[in-house]
Structure formats: C-alpha cells, structure tokens
Design a protein around this motif. Structure first.
Motif, PDB file in Angstrom:
ATOM      1  N   TYR A  13       0.830  -1.204   0.000  1.00  0.00           N
ATOM      2  CA  TYR A  13       0.000   0.000   0.000  1.00  0.00           C
ATOM      3  C   TYR A  13       0.868   1.259   0.000  1.00  0.00           C
ATOM      4  O   TYR A  13       1.830   1.379   0.759  1.00  0.00           O
ATOM      5  CB  TYR A  13      -0.895  -0.019   1.236  1.00  0.00           C
ATOM      6  N   ILE A  14       0.507   2.172  -0.890  1.00  0.00           N
ATOM      7  CA  ILE A  14       1.172   3.480  -0.935  1.00  0.00           C
ATOM      8  C   ILE A  14       0.202   4.506  -0.355  1.00  0.00           C
ATOM      9  O   ILE A  14      -0.946   4.597  -0.773  1.00  0.00           O
ATOM     10  CB  ILE A  14       1.517   3.885  -2.396  1.00  0.00           C
ATOM     11  N   ARG A  15       0.692   5.268   0.599  1.00  0.00           N
ATOM     12  CA  ARG A  15      -0.179   6.265   1.228  1.00  0.00           C
ATOM     13  C   ARG A  15      -0.504   7.395   0.238  1.00  0.00           C
ATOM     14  O   ARG A  15       0.225   7.583  -0.747  1.00  0.00           O
ATOM     15  CB  ARG A  15       0.528   6.855   2.457  1.00  0.00           C
ATOM     16  N   PRO A  16      -1.573   8.128   0.507  1.00  0.00           N
ATOM     17  CA  PRO A  16      -1.940   9.230  -0.414  1.00  0.00           C
ATOM     18  C   PRO A  16      -0.785  10.213  -0.661  1.00  0.00           C
ATOM     19  O   PRO A  16      -0.701  10.810  -1.733  1.00  0.00           O
ATOM     20  CB  PRO A  16      -3.104   9.921   0.300  1.00  0.00           C
ATOM     21  N   ASP A  17       0.130  10.361   0.299  1.00  0.00           N
ATOM     22  CA  ASP A  17       1.249  11.299   0.087  1.00  0.00           C
ATOM     23  C   ASP A  17       2.397  10.658  -0.705  1.00  0.00           C
ATOM     24  O   ASP A  17       3.437  11.283  -0.901  1.00  0.00           O
ATOM     25  CB  ASP A  17       1.761  11.841   1.433  1.00  0.00           C
TER      26      ASP A  17
END
Ligand SMILES: [Zn+2]
Ligand SMILES: [Zn+2]
Length: 279
Positions: A13-17
């Motif tokens: 998972y890649i965070r929104p930032d």
C-alpha cells in the motif's frame, strides 16, 4: 478451482502522500518468506494442483518460491508486475505491464503462462491478454461459468470469471491498511464456514446444475498458521465429495474451449462478443 495469489510485497500500500506504508509492506513480506511455502506443503500433502497468479515482482524477489511452484507442476498465471490498477494506465503502458510480467514469470519458472488475472482491469485488458497470445483471462466478475470471447481478428479468449469469495473474509471485508490498523480480523473459523457455505451452495444450485466455484487465497493472509489450517480443512472437505472436479484454470479453459466448439446449444449461452473496438 483453487487459486493462490502470490503477491508478497509487490502490491504494498502506498499512502496518499506517496510514501510506502511500511507496516503493510512488512506484513506482506511474510507471504513471500514463509506463507507461500506453507501453502505449497499443504497442496503437496493433498496432491492437488492449483493455479498460482503471480506478480512479476514477487517472482523476482522470491525466485526460489517461484521455481518451487513450477517444479511441482502447478499452473502459472500472470497477476501484473506490481499488481497495477490497469484502468489507470494507457493502453501502451498496459501492454508493457503484460510483457514485463509474462517475461519475468517465464524466466523465473521456465514456463510461459497461459492466462492472467487483473483485480483492476481496464476496458482494453481482454484485448491485451489476447494480443499477448494468452489462452484465458480471469479478470471479470460477471458470470457463474466461463465463456468464450470472440475478440475479432481471429482472436479468442476463454474468460473464467472470479468472485469475492476468498480470504478477504479474514480481513473483515477489506485488505487495505485500515483493516490492520482497526483490527478488523475475523477468526480463521469464520472463513472456513464461509467457504464451505459457498461450496455447498454451488453444488446445490437451484438451476439443477452445479455452479463453478472460484476460490482464491493469498500468500500473506492464508499463509499464516491458523488461516492455513482452514485452507487445509477446506481442501479436504472439497476432496471428500466425489461430485467435484478440482481443476486448474488452464485445464478449465481448455475444457471450455472444447465444450463451446462441440456443443450447439450451450455456445450461445456462454459466448459474448465484444463489439466495441478499443480506442
Ligand atoms: Zn490478490
Ligand atoms: Zn489481485
């Protein structure tokens, strides 16, 4: 039909930032290091062949596991390189993902995959799969049985639809990090019950014909000890019923191609033509 998604940390998972969720990454690494081997041992014991949907990055990072899958003669299929959402990509970029993934799997396992699945297909995914010479795809969610697609230009593809009936049940309905953070895990027993209920319902479908059951688990979820015990118990439950054919996706695709070719009455029910030409 039993599928194992071998993704390990390729779909982290890649965070929104834009930063990597390290807790999610570490959790998924368990699948590549430990979980995949536990699942392989269970399949060995049951002498069941299944289909491994493998992300290219998982095969590159855990090549011994990819080789072990091939050595055991399991069916091998593509699952993106980094589990890409294909609908976000241009058509050229989608083709690059297919080329890179299929090439990686062929190098790692010595076999060219016959099929693939995307969990986030684009309007052109089926055309791309056919263009890559694949015999089947399993990215659609829209039918109880496979169907033969006519994609024009002499290209055909067997579509084997899948369902949400999988080990996402362990995660209380989601595999995104909020499930870890909020502790929305359910017990392994809950999943076993859900899988058995689906199995029984498929066999006793009100149509009078048994329904295909597509069932899938993940290295980093079901590879854990108690979860894998549920997988083990479910395989035994399915095996004990002599009305059941446990097939790999490639076996099913081949069989369905024959059925559609020889049967005059079922082909209309199971074939779909895609008329819209891709942009
Ligand atoms: Zn998956
Ligand atoms: Zn997936």
């Amino acid at each position: 039909m039993i599928a194992i998604h071998f993704e390990a940390d390729s779909a982290s998972y890649i965070r929104p930032d834009g930063s990597v969720d390290t807790q999610d990454l570490i959790n998924r690494q368990y699948g590549g290091k430990i979980g995949i081997w536990r699942l392989l041992r269970i399949l060995d014991r049951h002498e069941i062949k299944c289909t491994f949907f493998i992300c290219g990055a998982a095969a590159d990072r855990y090549i011994e596991a990819a080789r072990a899958i091939a050595e055991r003669k399991h069916d091998i299929a593509g699952h993106g390189y980094y589990h890409e959402a294909l609908w976000r990509l241009t058509r050229d970029a989608e083709e690059e993902v297919f080329t890179k993934t299929l090439g990686t799997l062929e190098r790692a396992t010595g076999r060219r995959p016959l099929g693939s699945r995307s969990c986030a297909a684009s309007p052109t995914t089926l055309h791309t799969a056919a263009k890559m010479g694949l015999a089947w795809d399993s990215s659609m969610w829209n039918d109880d049985y496979p169907y033969l697609l006519d994609l024009g230009g002499g290209r055909t593809l067997v579509e084997i639809p899948f369902t949400i009936n999988n080990d996402i049940n362990f995660m209380g309905g989601g595999i995104t990090p909020p499930a870890y953070v909020q502790g929305r895990f359910r017990s392994a027993k809950y999943s076993l019950e859900a899988w058995k209920a689906e199995f029984d319902a498929c066999l006793n479908d009100p149509s009078g014909k048994p329904k295909m059951m597509t069932f899938c688990v993940h290295d980093y979820l079901t590879g854990h000890a108690s979860n894998s015990k549920s997988f083990d118990d479910f395989l035994q439950y399915a095996k004990d019923d002599d009305r059941v054919w446990i097939a790999t996706y490639s076996e099913m695709a081949e069989r369905w191609r024959e059925l559609c070719r020889n049967s005059t009455h079922s082909i209309d029910n199971f074939s779909i033509s895609i008329n819209a030409s891709p942009a």
